[in-house]
Motif scaffolding. Structure first.
Motif, mmCIF file in Angstrom:
data_model
loop_
_atom_site.group_PDB
_atom_site.id
_atom_site.type_symbol
_atom_site.label_atom_id
_atom_site.label_comp_id
_atom_site.label_asym_id
_atom_site.label_seq_id
_atom_site.Cartn_x
_atom_site.Cartn_y
_atom_site.Cartn_z
ATOM 1 N N PHE A 55 36.906 44.919 33.928
ATOM 2 C CA PHE A 55 37.325 43.525 33.966
ATOM 3 C C PHE A 55 37.286 42.903 35.361
ATOM 4 N N ARG A 65 33.306 40.512 34.232
ATOM 5 C CA ARG A 65 34.051 40.075 33.056
ATOM 6 C C ARG A 65 33.186 39.979 31.807
ATOM 7 N N ALA A 81 33.949 41.932 28.432
ATOM 8 C CA ALA A 81 34.108 41.268 27.137
ATOM 9 C C ALA A 81 33.203 41.912 26.091
ATOM 10 N N ALA A 126 44.115 43.829 26.287
ATOM 11 C CA ALA A 126 43.473 42.515 26.414
ATOM 12 C C ALA A 126 44.513 41.440 26.719
ATOM 13 N N PHE A 127 45.650 41.474 26.038
ATOM 14 C CA PHE A 127 46.715 40.511 26.323
ATOM 15 C C PHE A 127 47.222 40.650 27.751
ATOM 16 N N VAL A 157 45.596 41.808 30.410
ATOM 17 C CA VAL A 157 44.575 41.311 31.330
ATOM 18 C C VAL A 157 44.566 39.787 31.324
ATOM 19 N N LEU A 158 44.633 39.176 30.154
ATOM 20 C CA LEU A 158 44.646 37.729 30.077
ATOM 21 C C LEU A 158 45.904 37.130 30.713
ATOM 22 N N ALA A 159 47.035 37.784 30.537
ATOM 23 C CA ALA A 159 48.274 37.305 31.153
ATOM 24 C C ALA A 159 48.176 37.351 32.667
ATOM 25 N N VAL A 180 45.386 37.201 34.427
ATOM 26 C CA VAL A 180 44.414 36.175 34.840
ATOM 27 C C VAL A 180 45.054 34.793 34.797
ATOM 28 N N MET A 181 45.819 34.513 33.757
ATOM 29 C CA MET A 181 46.447 33.211 33.623
ATOM 30 C C MET A 181 47.544 32.992 34.665
#
Length: 82
Positions: free
Chosen positions: A22, A26, A30, A72-73, A75-77, A79-80
């Protein structure tokens, strides 16, 4: 060890690869996530079609699924938040 169980264990490996890739690439990450999600479908399909349901699969398949989705959650958290 049958094919559905191998796919389940492979999903663990792909999840670790997803987390490793990641920060580097990216798009590749994905793609690996999608491939891991597809293995979830195929391990269930093959296990039911050929009656290859095992105690190992009953326990490890949901754990592998949760590991993939929660990573995944996470990593997204991250990033956000940045």
């Amino acid at each position: 060890m049958n094919i559905p169980n191998i796919l389940t264990m492979l999903r663990f490996v792909m999840t670790i690869g997803f987390l490793y890739l990641f920060p580097i690439n990216r798009l590749a990450s994905a793609g690996l996530f999608v491939l891991a999600a597809v293995t979830d479908f195929f391990d269930g399909y093959v296990a039911r079609k050929y009656n290859l349901i095992t105690s190992f699969g009953k326990i490890m398949d949901p754990i592998a699924d949760k590991f993939l989705i929660l990573s995944a959650f996470a990593v997204l958290a991250i990033v956000m938040a940045v």
